[in-house]
Write an enzyme that holds these catalytic residues in place. Sequence first.
Site, PDB file in Angstrom:
ATOM      1  N   SER A  60     -75.453  26.960  -0.770  1.00  0.00           N
ATOM      2  CA  SER A  60     -74.200  27.515  -1.296  1.00  0.00           C
ATOM      3  C   SER A  60     -74.379  28.848  -2.004  1.00  0.00           C
ATOM      4  O   SER A  60     -75.469  29.182  -2.472  1.00  0.00           O
ATOM      5  CB  SER A  60     -73.554  26.507  -2.248  1.00  0.00           C
ATOM      6  OG  SER A  60     -73.040  25.443  -1.487  1.00  0.00           O
ATOM      7  N   TRP A  92     -70.660  12.936  -2.933  1.00  0.00           N
ATOM      8  CA  TRP A  92     -71.985  12.705  -2.339  1.00  0.00           C
ATOM      9  C   TRP A  92     -72.325  11.225  -2.214  1.00  0.00           C
ATOM     10  O   TRP A  92     -73.145  10.839  -1.384  1.00  0.00           O
ATOM     11  CB  TRP A  92     -73.085  13.424  -3.136  1.00  0.00           C
ATOM     12  CG  TRP A  92     -73.165  14.871  -2.773  1.00  0.00           C
ATOM     13  CD1 TRP A  92     -72.973  15.936  -3.599  1.00  0.00           C
ATOM     14  CD2 TRP A  92     -73.464  15.423  -1.478  1.00  0.00           C
ATOM     15  NE1 TRP A  92     -73.110  17.119  -2.904  1.00  0.00           N
ATOM     16  CE2 TRP A  92     -73.416  16.829  -1.602  1.00  0.00           C
ATOM     17  CE3 TRP A  92     -73.749  14.873  -0.225  1.00  0.00           C
ATOM     18  CZ2 TRP A  92     -73.654  17.689  -0.525  1.00  0.00           C
ATOM     19  CZ3 TRP A  92     -73.985  15.728   0.849  1.00  0.00           C
ATOM     20  CH2 TRP A  92     -73.933  17.116   0.684  1.00  0.00           C
ATOM     21  N   GLU A 128     -74.973  21.912 -10.369  1.00  0.00           N
ATOM     22  CA  GLU A 128     -74.795  22.644  -9.121  1.00  0.00           C
ATOM     23  C   GLU A 128     -73.527  23.498  -9.195  1.00  0.00           C
ATOM     24  O   GLU A 128     -72.614  23.217  -9.969  1.00  0.00           O
ATOM     25  CB  GLU A 128     -74.653  21.665  -7.942  1.00  0.00           C
ATOM     26  CG  GLU A 128     -75.818  20.696  -7.800  1.00  0.00           C
ATOM     27  CD  GLU A 128     -75.728  19.773  -6.580  1.00  0.00           C
ATOM     28  OE1 GLU A 128     -76.745  19.631  -5.895  1.00  0.00           O
ATOM     29  OE2 GLU A 128     -74.664  19.190  -6.321  1.00  0.00           O
ATOM     30  N   TRP A 148     -69.995  18.406  10.561  1.00  0.00           N
ATOM     31  CA  TRP A 148     -70.106  18.191   9.106  1.00  0.00           C
ATOM     32  C   TRP A 148     -69.815  19.443   8.288  1.00  0.00           C
ATOM     33  O   TRP A 148     -70.319  20.526   8.602  1.00  0.00           O
ATOM     34  CB  TRP A 148     -71.519  17.726   8.786  1.00  0.00           C
ATOM     35  CG  TRP A 148     -71.842  17.792   7.328  1.00  0.00           C
ATOM     36  CD1 TRP A 148     -72.351  18.866   6.641  1.00  0.00           C
ATOM     37  CD2 TRP A 148     -71.661  16.755   6.368  1.00  0.00           C
ATOM     38  NE1 TRP A 148     -72.501  18.548   5.317  1.00  0.00           N
ATOM     39  CE2 TRP A 148     -72.087  17.260   5.114  1.00  0.00           C
ATOM     40  CE3 TRP A 148     -71.189  15.431   6.430  1.00  0.00           C
ATOM     41  CZ2 TRP A 148     -72.055  16.499   3.945  1.00  0.00           C
ATOM     42  CZ3 TRP A 148     -71.161  14.679   5.265  1.00  0.00           C
ATOM     43  CH2 TRP A 148     -71.588  15.220   4.047  1.00  0.00           C
ATOM     44  N   ASP A 160     -77.116  28.153  -5.786  1.00  0.00           N
ATOM     45  CA  ASP A 160     -75.654  28.290  -5.801  1.00  0.00           C
ATOM     46  C   ASP A 160     -75.176  29.479  -6.630  1.00  0.00           C
ATOM     47  O   ASP A 160     -74.337  29.334  -7.538  1.00  0.00           O
ATOM     48  CB  ASP A 160     -74.979  26.989  -6.287  1.00  0.00           C
ATOM     49  CG  ASP A 160     -75.480  25.753  -5.548  1.00  0.00           C
ATOM     50  OD1 ASP A 160     -76.021  25.922  -4.427  1.00  0.00           O
ATOM     51  OD2 ASP A 160     -75.340  24.641  -6.074  1.00  0.00           O
ATOM     52  N   TRP A 194     -74.980  15.518   6.791  1.00  0.00           N
ATOM     53  CA  TRP A 194     -75.609  16.701   6.205  1.00  0.00           C
ATOM     54  C   TRP A 194     -76.908  17.005   6.947  1.00  0.00           C
ATOM     55  O   TRP A 194     -77.645  16.089   7.323  1.00  0.00           O
ATOM     56  CB  TRP A 194     -75.874  16.435   4.719  1.00  0.00           C
ATOM     57  CG  TRP A 194     -76.307  17.643   3.979  1.00  0.00           C
ATOM     58  CD1 TRP A 194     -75.505  18.628   3.494  1.00  0.00           C
ATOM     59  CD2 TRP A 194     -77.642  18.008   3.634  1.00  0.00           C
ATOM     60  NE1 TRP A 194     -76.266  19.585   2.867  1.00  0.00           N
ATOM     61  CE2 TRP A 194     -77.572  19.239   2.940  1.00  0.00           C
ATOM     62  CE3 TRP A 194     -78.894  17.422   3.853  1.00  0.00           C
ATOM     63  CZ2 TRP A 194     -78.713  19.888   2.451  1.00  0.00           C
ATOM     64  CZ3 TRP A 194     -80.026  18.066   3.358  1.00  0.00           C
ATOM     65  CH2 TRP A 194     -79.932  19.287   2.670  1.00  0.00           C
ATOM     66  N   GLN A 222     -70.525  25.163   3.628  1.00  0.00           N
ATOM     67  CA  GLN A 222     -71.756  24.515   4.056  1.00  0.00           C
ATOM     68  C   GLN A 222     -71.441  23.756   5.340  1.00  0.00           C
ATOM     69  O   GLN A 222     -70.559  22.890   5.363  1.00  0.00           O
ATOM     70  CB  GLN A 222     -72.247  23.553   2.962  1.00  0.00           C
ATOM     71  CG  GLN A 222     -72.748  24.269   1.727  1.00  0.00           C
ATOM     72  CD  GLN A 222     -74.086  24.916   1.985  1.00  0.00           C
ATOM     73  OE1 GLN A 222     -75.122  24.261   1.975  1.00  0.00           O
ATOM     74  NE2 GLN A 222     -74.093  26.218   2.239  1.00  0.00           N
ATOM     75  N   ASN A 253     -69.702  20.584   3.896  1.00  0.00           N
ATOM     76  CA  ASN A 253     -69.586  20.266   2.473  1.00  0.00           C
ATOM     77  C   ASN A 253     -69.082  21.471   1.705  1.00  0.00           C
ATOM     78  O   ASN A 253     -68.010  21.982   2.066  1.00  0.00           O
ATOM     79  CB  ASN A 253     -70.818  19.558   1.891  1.00  0.00           C
ATOM     80  CG  ASN A 253     -72.160  20.221   2.034  1.00  0.00           C
ATOM     81  OD1 ASN A 253     -72.677  20.344   3.134  1.00  0.00           O
ATOM     82  ND2 ASN A 253     -72.762  20.645   0.945  1.00  0.00           N
ATOM     83  N   ASP A 254     -69.768  21.928   0.659  1.00  0.00           N
ATOM     84  CA  ASP A 254     -69.187  22.879  -0.304  1.00  0.00           C
ATOM     85  C   ASP A 254     -68.459  24.084   0.298  1.00  0.00           C
ATOM     86  O   ASP A 254     -68.946  24.699   1.250  1.00  0.00           O
ATOM     87  CB  ASP A 254     -70.278  23.517  -1.176  1.00  0.00           C
ATOM     88  CG  ASP A 254     -71.262  22.548  -1.741  1.00  0.00           C
ATOM     89  OD1 ASP A 254     -71.136  21.352  -1.492  1.00  0.00           O
ATOM     90  OD2 ASP A 254     -72.182  23.015  -2.426  1.00  0.00           O
TER      91      ASP A 254
HETATM   92  C1  FRU Z   1     -73.625  20.825  -3.763  1.00  0.00           C
HETATM   93  C2  FRU Z   1     -74.917  21.197  -3.069  1.00  0.00           C
HETATM   94  C3  FRU Z   1     -75.388  22.544  -3.551  1.00  0.00           C
HETATM   95  C4  FRU Z   1     -76.222  23.025  -2.399  1.00  0.00           C
HETATM   96  C5  FRU Z   1     -75.469  22.485  -1.205  1.00  0.00           C
HETATM   97  C6  FRU Z   1     -76.329  22.104  -0.052  1.00  0.00           C
HETATM   98  O1  FRU Z   1     -72.846  19.918  -3.052  1.00  0.00           O
HETATM   99  O2  FRU Z   1     -75.888  20.192  -3.276  1.00  0.00           O
HETATM  100  O3  FRU Z   1     -76.093  22.510  -4.770  1.00  0.00           O
HETATM  101  O4  FRU Z   1     -76.337  24.417  -2.363  1.00  0.00           O
HETATM  102  O5  FRU Z   1     -74.753  21.366  -1.662  1.00  0.00           O
HETATM  103  O6  FRU Z   1     -75.575  21.812   1.075  1.00  0.00           O
END
Ligand code: FRU
Length: 485
Positions: free
Chosen positions: A79, A290, A201, A19, A150, A46, A38, A21-22
């Site tokens: 993040s 998301w 975010e 997985w 973040d 996640w 991430q 993400n950001d």
């Molecule tokens: C945005 C977020 C950030 C956080 C991260 C957690 O997608 O929710 O605010 O730091 O992902 O994985």
Amino acid sequence: VKYNEKHRLQYHFSPEEKWMNDPNGMVYFNDEYHLFYQYHPHGTTWGPMHWGHAVSCDLIHWEELPIALYPDEHGVIFSGSAVVDWNNSSGFFDEGPGLVAIYTSTDNYPDSDRSRQRQSLAYSNDNGRTWVTYEGNPVLSDVNITDYRDPKVFWHSETNKWVMVLATGQSVTIYTSKNLKDWEFASEFGNTAGSHDGVWECPDLFKLPVDGDENNPKWVMLLSIGDNPQLKEGSRTQYFIGDFDGTTFINDNSDETVLWLDHGRDNYAGVSWSDVQDGRRIYIGWMSNWRYANQVPTEGWRSSMTLPRELSLTSSEEGVRIAQKPVVEIDSIRKGMEVYKDLAIEENNFSCNISDLTEVSVEFEKQNATSFGLFIENSEGEKTVVTYDVEREMLLVDRTNSGDNSFSESFAAVQEAPLRMKNSRLKLQIFIDTSSIEVFANEGEVAVTSLIFPSKVSEHLTLFSNEGNTNATQLKITDLASIWN
Ligand code: FRU
């Protein structure tokens, strides 16, 4: 077999497995672009967050490196950003510059379920290969704010200070520092401005010339908005245009103005690279949402980034707006090209084969049709349709029949972007990868980024014109190479 799974993107970055993400900590240093992200190394959904790591010398071809940051006694690693500390303001380095990462540590308050988010530092003096977490962590906390995360940090040369923009619930809080360790409150922005559809975010703040004029710069604040189950769009990213003096951000527009960075569903949590030396402002986003990111039908891996994009500012009647286009380095994967000129389109009268990795550049000139556009299609008849609606002045990207929609009720969608033609012309630049389509219109004035999950890759392109004729003054189809094989 690496990177050959069904739906695996072929010229967008994704980690080999698990997985993501950001995008995090993007910084350019010693001829390398760093991309952290991430990352959950133990699952395809996640989970406890780490910072994964990849490097590139051209923003297109990536080498994945070992995980950079692991959860520690302060919690998991959310993040954040990274900077080159050129003058060793932090004192972390014996000599010369080094890299400092500023990220959110998240755990729970003792004896409580309430999350506690605090900002931490790590540094590297070997080009990001290994990281040491600072023994004074966390460096910034506030017991009163739950969503406190973040951090994006940059050097503000006019005031000789580091500036941090931090997402603080429904606002951005700005802090300044001389040494990256001690942070002082400067101001708060946004409680009444822009969209508050979800939690704020991943902020970013940077300066760009308007229409290329260095004497006329504006500041841009990017801001991602978390998913709101009441709305169909899921998570998305807005931006503000204004001025910044090292302390306070002043929004040029009214509080009611909402500017979207991308009109597609799949560009979230993006921020820009720090310390790029050639003056470009380069951005990358997480190509998901998301609303359904944890459910998209991929196996063994999940999520990829958007193409890296160069951001610029253009002025229009409405005001200053962001334009974005893929970085010029994309040229390194362009292969054969076919060009057609002056195609007179009536209904579906132009069709050709395309490869699964394709760039389509087309310029339409309006005649008497009510709408026109193009679609890509596979042998199963699954198609993704890009339409310009002349009367509504709207660009539409329809993925309702693109392929698998079954994993989320929110996935099937017609994505809409308001867009005016220029001198009766519309230019589209479209990047098709195995499971994504990124549409840039009129030199990047509008971007529509979306995932698609066709059961087989796309093989045909058709230009169409409804209830009348349209000219395609030029159509250019370019085959693109995979960055993995
Ligand atoms: C945005 C977020 C950030 C956080 C991260 C957690 O997608 O929710 O605010 O730091 O992902 O994985």
